[in-house]
Motif scaffolding. Structure first.
Motif, PDB file in Angstrom:
ATOM      1  N   TRP A  62      79.468  21.465  26.823  1.00 52.33           N
ATOM      2  CA  TRP A  62      79.284  22.205  25.682  1.00 52.33           C
ATOM      3  C   TRP A  62      80.544  21.905  24.573  1.00 52.33           C
ATOM      4  O   TRP A  62      81.645  21.827  25.072  1.00 52.33           O
ATOM      5  CB  TRP A  62      79.690  23.742  26.108  1.00 52.33           C
ATOM      6  N   HIS A 119      77.955  31.587  21.671  1.00 53.90           N
ATOM      7  CA  HIS A 119      77.931  30.226  22.441  1.00 53.90           C
ATOM      8  C   HIS A 119      76.627  29.591  22.469  1.00 53.90           C
ATOM      9  O   HIS A 119      76.687  28.445  22.293  1.00 53.90           O
ATOM     10  CB  HIS A 119      78.684  30.492  23.835  1.00 53.90           C
ATOM     11  N   GLU A 120      75.756  30.463  22.796  1.00 47.48           N
ATOM     12  CA  GLU A 120      74.494  30.031  22.851  1.00 47.48           C
ATOM     13  C   GLU A 120      73.752  29.455  21.626  1.00 47.48           C
ATOM     14  O   GLU A 120      73.037  28.491  21.733  1.00 47.48           O
ATOM     15  CB  GLU A 120      73.429  31.056  23.493  1.00 47.48           C
ATOM     16  N   HIS A 145      74.137  18.911  24.617  1.00 46.10           N
ATOM     17  CA  HIS A 145      73.818  20.375  24.423  1.00 46.10           C
ATOM     18  C   HIS A 145      72.252  20.742  25.110  1.00 46.10           C
ATOM     19  O   HIS A 145      71.941  21.717  25.421  1.00 46.10           O
ATOM     20  CB  HIS A 145      73.863  21.038  23.189  1.00 46.10           C
ATOM     21  N   TRP A 204      71.870  21.410  31.450  1.00 48.09           N
ATOM     22  CA  TRP A 204      71.488  22.713  31.374  1.00 48.09           C
ATOM     23  C   TRP A 204      69.938  23.045  31.920  1.00 48.09           C
ATOM     24  O   TRP A 204      69.277  22.205  31.810  1.00 48.09           O
ATOM     25  CB  TRP A 204      71.317  23.200  29.842  1.00 48.09           C
ATOM     26  N   ARG A 242      75.390  26.073  21.063  1.00 48.39           N
ATOM     27  CA  ARG A 242      74.946  25.126  22.019  1.00 48.39           C
ATOM     28  C   ARG A 242      73.473  24.572  21.396  1.00 48.39           C
ATOM     29  O   ARG A 242      73.084  23.421  21.418  1.00 48.39           O
ATOM     30  CB  ARG A 242      74.707  25.765  23.413  1.00 48.39           C
TER      31      ARG A 242
END
Length: 263
Positions: A255, A184-185, A226, A232, A188
């Motif tokens: 996201w 996921h990161e 993102h 974030w 992103r």
């Protein structure tokens, strides 16, 4: 983002200069147009991307042209389209030798560019921008210790949950929480599609205090979303822990690696 400055303002004088050389070549004798345009393109890319003059129009038998042609012929030969000849050891070895020769040429160009930058000579070409970007990003990248820690934790989780069976079931996939956090990161920071395809408004759209008229092309800039500090914390840092809780598209679609739906 790195490439845009080198191509945003096209260096028309370079195109004109190289085009003039091409015209001179045509005036001298009959030419094979495919080969001529290939050399023209190589010279343009050399100037714009590397700040380097391959001079392939002036010298079609230069090491740059011949090496490039050798690599292209080895990789894109007619037999390669129909048969996996690259699996034959002797052919694979010959291909690698030619590719390494081309890589050595580029490595020498990079070394010379490093020397020029150290001497304070700046041209604004793509290679220069990439080298500068690489140096500027050094402090933002994960340390070797952090990378080892992440890999060890991911490996431990995979072995613990999957054991010897490396094809996960649907339930096992859900249990690979740390591995999914890393994925996921990564998505992103580096979304597969930096933006979604344009959409054209068929009628006026009121958005907050703005009115967007019909006919306007709308683009969803995923990379910007993102990396937005409004959405974030420390968006330029790799922090897989931010996905520790179950996550889909996030609040307000923060996201969007796969758009708004699940995959």
């Amino acid at each position: 983002r790195v490439c845009n400055p080198a191509f945003k303002t096209l260096p028309l004088h370079l195109f004109a200069e190289i085009a003039s050389k091409m015209i001179e070549t045509i005036d001298k004798k009959p030419v094979e147009i495919k080969n001529l345009m290939q050399r023209f393109t190589l010279d343009v890319l050399g100037k714009v991307a590397f700040g380097f003059d391959f001079n392939s129009l002036g010298n079609p038998n230069s090491v740059y042209v011949t090496t490039y042609n050798e690599v292209q012929k080895a990789i894109l030969g007619p037999l390669s389209l129909f048969f996996p000849i690259d699996r034959i050891p002797i052919i694979k070895q010959k291909r690698l030798k030619k590719v390494n020769k081309l890589n050595n040429i580029f490595n020498e160009i990079i070394k010379e560019k490093h020397k020029a930058l150290a001497a304070g000579k700046f041209q604004g070409d793509l290679l220069e921008l990439m080298l500068n970007a690489n140096e500027n990003l050094d402090n933002q990248m994960l340390s070797d210790a952090d990378l080892r820690n992440i890999k060890e934790k991911a490996r431990e989780e995979v072995l613990r949950i999957l054991g010897d069976n490396l094809i996960p079931s649907a339930e096992q996939h859900k249990s690979l929480k740390y591995l999914n956090m890393i994925i996921h990161e990564n998505l992103r920071m580096y979304p597969l599609a930096p933006s979604l395809q344009y959409r054209k408004l068929t009628e006026d759209l009121r958005f907050k205090n703005f009115t967007i008229p019909a006919g306007t092309l709308i683009e969803l800039f995923i990379y910007g979303i993102h990396h937005s500090p409004k959405l974030w914390d420390n968006p330029e840092e790799f922090l897989s822990e931010r996905f520790e809780n179950e996550f889909t598209t996030g609040e307000n679609y923060s996201w969007l690696a796969f758009g708004g739906g699940t995959r």
